[in-house]
Design a protein around this motif. Structure first.
Motif, PDB file in Angstrom:
ATOM      1  N   GLN A   1       0.839  -1.201   0.000  1.00 40.60           N
ATOM      2  CA  GLN A   1       0.000   0.000   0.000  1.00 40.60           C
ATOM      3  C   GLN A   1       0.877   1.256   0.000  1.00 40.60           C
ATOM      4  N   VAL A   2       0.579   2.188  -0.899  1.00 42.88           N
ATOM      5  CA  VAL A   2       1.374   3.409  -1.035  1.00 42.88           C
ATOM      6  C   VAL A   2       0.984   4.416   0.037  1.00 42.88           C
ATOM      7  N   ILE A   3       2.004   5.009   0.685  1.00 47.05           N
ATOM      8  CA  ILE A   3       1.785   6.040   1.688  1.00 47.05           C
ATOM      9  C   ILE A   3       1.668   7.389   0.987  1.00 47.05           C
ATOM     10  N   VAL A   4       0.597   8.099   1.301  1.00 48.54           N
ATOM     11  CA  VAL A   4       0.333   9.378   0.641  1.00 48.54           C
ATOM     12  C   VAL A   4       0.767  10.547   1.527  1.00 48.54           C
TER      13      VAL A   4
ATOM     14  N   GLY B   1      11.064   5.441  -5.996  1.00 46.78           N
ATOM     15  CA  GLY B   1       9.651   5.504  -6.349  1.00 46.78           C
ATOM     16  C   GLY B   1       8.771   5.814  -5.149  1.00 46.78           C
ATOM     17  N   ASP B   2       7.540   5.235  -5.185  1.00 48.89           N
ATOM     18  CA  ASP B   2       6.574   5.474  -4.119  1.00 48.89           C
ATOM     19  C   ASP B   2       7.053   4.875  -2.796  1.00 48.89           C
ATOM     20  N   ILE B   3       6.540   5.464  -1.723  1.00 50.90           N
ATOM     21  CA  ILE B   3       6.815   4.950  -0.378  1.00 50.90           C
ATOM     22  C   ILE B   3       5.667   4.026   0.011  1.00 50.90           C
ATOM     23  N   THR B   4       5.975   2.791   0.413  1.00 48.64           N
ATOM     24  CA  THR B   4       4.945   1.822   0.797  1.00 48.64           C
ATOM     25  C   THR B   4       4.988   1.529   2.287  1.00 48.64           C
ATOM     26  N   LEU B   5       3.955   0.850   2.753  1.00 45.16           N
ATOM     27  CA  LEU B   5       3.938   0.437   4.163  1.00 45.16           C
ATOM     28  C   LEU B   5       5.136  -0.448   4.477  1.00 45.16           C
ATOM     29  N   GLY B   6       5.501  -1.290   3.515  1.00 41.84           N
ATOM     30  CA  GLY B   6       6.669  -2.145   3.722  1.00 41.84           C
ATOM     31  C   GLY B   6       7.933  -1.343   3.905  1.00 41.84           C
ATOM     32  N   ASN B   7       8.048  -0.227   3.156  1.00 36.93           N
ATOM     33  CA  ASN B   7       9.209   0.638   3.328  1.00 36.93           C
ATOM     34  C   ASN B   7       9.215   1.256   4.723  1.00 36.93           C
ATOM     35  N   MET B   8       8.061   1.683   5.174  1.00 34.92           N
ATOM     36  CA  MET B   8       7.962   2.348   6.472  1.00 34.92           C
ATOM     37  C   MET B   8       8.313   1.406   7.615  1.00 34.92           C
TER      38      MET B   8
ATOM     39  N   ILE C   1       9.355   7.685  15.940  1.00 35.57           N
ATOM     40  CA  ILE C   1       8.920   6.828  14.832  1.00 35.57           C
ATOM     41  C   ILE C   1       8.426   5.488  15.347  1.00 35.57           C
ATOM     42  N   SER C   2       9.127   4.898  16.291  1.00 40.88           N
ATOM     43  CA  SER C   2       8.715   3.604  16.838  1.00 40.88           C
ATOM     44  C   SER C   2       7.347   3.703  17.498  1.00 40.88           C
ATOM     45  N   SER C   3       7.105   4.832  18.169  1.00 42.49           N
ATOM     46  CA  SER C   3       5.824   4.987  18.853  1.00 42.49           C
ATOM     47  C   SER C   3       4.675   5.119  17.867  1.00 42.49           C
ATOM     48  N   LYS C   4       4.999   5.542  16.648  1.00 49.45           N
ATOM     49  CA  LYS C   4       3.964   5.750  15.652  1.00 49.45           C
ATOM     50  C   LYS C   4       3.738   4.527  14.755  1.00 49.45           C
ATOM     51  N   LYS C   5       4.650   3.563  14.793  1.00 51.14           N
ATOM     52  CA  LYS C   5       4.520   2.419  13.893  1.00 51.14           C
ATOM     53  C   LYS C   5       3.257   1.618  14.150  1.00 51.14           C
ATOM     54  N   HIS C   6       2.866   1.535  15.395  1.00 52.39           N
ATOM     55  CA  HIS C   6       1.659   0.766  15.700  1.00 52.39           C
ATOM     56  C   HIS C   6       0.463   1.373  14.992  1.00 52.39           C
ATOM     57  N   GLU C   7       0.397   2.715  15.001  1.00 55.11           N
ATOM     58  CA  GLU C   7      -0.701   3.376  14.307  1.00 55.11           C
ATOM     59  C   GLU C   7      -0.591   3.144  12.800  1.00 55.11           C
ATOM     60  N   LEU C   8       0.610   3.214  12.304  1.00 53.11           N
ATOM     61  CA  LEU C   8       0.822   3.059  10.879  1.00 53.11           C
ATOM     62  C   LEU C   8       0.325   1.719  10.367  1.00 53.11           C
ATOM     63  N   PHE C   9       0.595   0.663  11.124  1.00 56.33           N
ATOM     64  CA  PHE C   9       0.241  -0.663  10.651  1.00 56.33           C
ATOM     65  C   PHE C   9      -1.130  -1.122  11.129  1.00 56.33           C
ATOM     66  N   SER C  10      -1.859  -0.222  11.769  1.00 54.29           N
ATOM     67  CA  SER C  10      -3.217  -0.563  12.186  1.00 54.29           C
ATOM     68  C   SER C  10      -4.253   0.266  11.448  1.00 54.29           C
TER      69      SER C  10
ATOM     70  N   SER D   1      -5.068   3.256   8.002  1.00 51.96           N
ATOM     71  CA  SER D   1      -4.670   3.776   6.697  1.00 51.96           C
ATOM     72  C   SER D   1      -4.456   5.285   6.804  1.00 51.96           C
ATOM     73  N   PHE D   2      -3.442   5.700   7.539  1.00 50.23           N
ATOM     74  CA  PHE D   2      -3.135   7.115   7.686  1.00 50.23           C
ATOM     75  C   PHE D   2      -2.191   7.564   6.578  1.00 50.23           C
ATOM     76  N   SER D   3      -2.199   8.861   6.354  1.00 50.73           N
ATOM     77  CA  SER D   3      -1.196   9.408   5.444  1.00 50.73           C
ATOM     78  C   SER D   3       0.119   9.508   6.187  1.00 50.73           C
ATOM     79  N   LEU D   4       1.204   9.631   5.458  1.00 50.90           N
ATOM     80  CA  LEU D   4       2.519   9.701   6.071  1.00 50.90           C
ATOM     81  C   LEU D   4       2.616  10.938   6.977  1.00 50.90           C
ATOM     82  N   THR D   5       2.036  12.028   6.546  1.00 49.55           N
ATOM     83  CA  THR D   5       2.115  13.264   7.335  1.00 49.55           C
ATOM     84  C   THR D   5       1.388  13.102   8.661  1.00 49.55           C
TER      85      THR D   5
END
Length: 414
Positions: free
Chosen positions: A347-350, A368-375, A395-404, A406-410
């Protein structure tokens, strides 16, 4: 001309049977030749004969063939073997001790059902009772009566091992030739008999010589051959599943009964223990579940697995747990593992923040695009321009939100 008919009449308890033929049309009896063909009295005519294999025993880890032949014959319907239903064979587990029942069911054309059951005993040889804890049914002795848990000279039971060293047994039977000891097995629920035998060590070097024999339901199942006082002990293991009688015999070796001190050492009756609890499968599932990478699954599905792991560990710590309870928790953790929902790492991070996007790409070496796998690989973020700076702890504190979610990167990083 009328077709013949089959007549079946129950006569249970009857004292007289009368067969009557009449002139059906009152036109005289010319040519009224009647036949009662194959007329017979059949005992239990509505009961078919069902033959099934006998109950057997084996040891844990030693599978046996349980698909032996069976047959069903009915006096009227003939061979009904093809209609026999076998129930329970798929439940037999050779990796677990227990008694497993297999039922054979057949129904004749009149709807009469016949059922028979056999038992497959799977034995862990660590489950046993000492034979000397039971009273024998009878003994016959030409010299003196046997003793429980003592040699015939009322001392510790001792034999000679393969290294010519003395080995002692706390439990067993001391006998003297000639001796016959009979045990009733009908109430013992046992599947194997084991024992060490030989001339008691006290008679080592003497003229003592004996022969040990074991009979199960009248059939000889073991014969030691001639054993002299210096011979090493021999081990006996006999399948006694379904047996009614065990007979232990000691005979004179042929040179008289002098010094014929015969010892049955460590005599045991082994049985299929249905209460033994096996946790190895649950332990394996827990260990595998604990190393699953939570970062690639949704938080909801992974939390379900974590709860299942916690219950499993609680069950493993409970020494009073039953096999049914253990199997129930095992099923839950397996189901939780199957139900894990993977996150789409492609999934591409917007983001509308060009500086933030450039910093992530530069840090991760992306074009190229930034994906969840990249993050997932992102541990720190530093911009050369100085406009973006996020430390690794944030960043570590935010990873849980990222993988739970569909937030934008910002929205994740700021």
């Amino acid at each position: 001309m009328t077709e013949h008919e089959f007549v079946k009449v129950p006569v249970t308890g009857a004292k007289e049977i009368k067969l009557v033929t009449t002139d059906a049309k009152d036109n005289g009896n010319t040519a009224d030749h009647t036949v009662w063909a194959d007329a017979k009295l059949v005992e239990n005519s509505n009961k078919l004969t069902l033959n099934i294999p006998k109950s057997v025993a084996t040891k844990v880890g030693e599978p046996i063939n349980i698909k032996e032949e069976y047959s069903a014959m009915d006096p009227e319907d003939g061979d009904l073997t093809a209609k026999v239903k076998v129930i329970g064979a798929d439940k037999v587990r050779f990796d677990r001790a227990g008694k497993y029942e297999i039922s054979y069911v057949v129904t004749d054309n009149d709807g009469n059902e016949t059922q028979k059951t056999r038992t497959i005993s799977v034995v862990n040889m660590e489950d046993y009772k000492y034979l000397s804890n039971f009273d024998w049914k009878s003994t016959q002795n030409s010299y003196t009566a046997p003793l429980k848990d003592l040699s015939i000279s009322a001392k510790t039971l001792r034999l000679t091992d393969e290294s010519n060293k003395e080995v002692a047994y706390e439990k067993g039977i001391g006998a003297h030739s000639n001796s016959t000891i009979v045990y009733d097995l009908t109430d013992k629920q046992s599947d194997y008999f084991t024992s060490f035998v030989g001339v008691d060590r006290q008679m080592y070097g003497s003229v003592g010589s004996v022969i040990f024999q074991v009979f199960v339901d009248g059939e000889k199942q073991f014969d030691s051959g001639l054993m002299n006082s210096r011979d090493p002990q021999k081990f006996i293991e006999i399948n006694i599943s379904g047996a009614k009688e065990l007979k232990l015999v000691v005979t004179d070796g042929g040179n008289g009964n002098g010094s014929d001190h015969a010892t049955w050492g460590d005599t045991k009756l082994h049985y299929a223990n249905s209460e033994r609890v096996y946790t190895n499968e649950l332990e394996k599932e827990v260990e595998e579940a604990k190393v699953i990478d939570k970062e690639i699954y949704t938080s909801e599905s992974f939390n379900t697995l974590q709860n299942a792991i916690a219950k499993a560990e609680e069950m493993l710590a409970n020494n009073k747990a039953t096999q049914i309870e253990v199997d129930g928790v095992l099923a839950s953790i397996i189901e939780a593992k199957k139900a894990l929902v993977e996150i789409d790492l492609t999934q591409v991070i917007v983001t509308n923040d060009r500086y933030l996007s450039d910093s992530v790409k530069k840090t991760l070496g992306l074009a190229g695009d930034i994906t969840l796998g990249n993050m997932l690989k992102l541990t720190t973020l530093i911009s050369n321009s100085g406009r973006v700076s996020v430390n690794s702890h944030f960043i570590s504190s935010k990873k849980h939100e990222l993988f739970s979610n569909s937030f934008s990167l910002t929205s994740i990083l700021f």
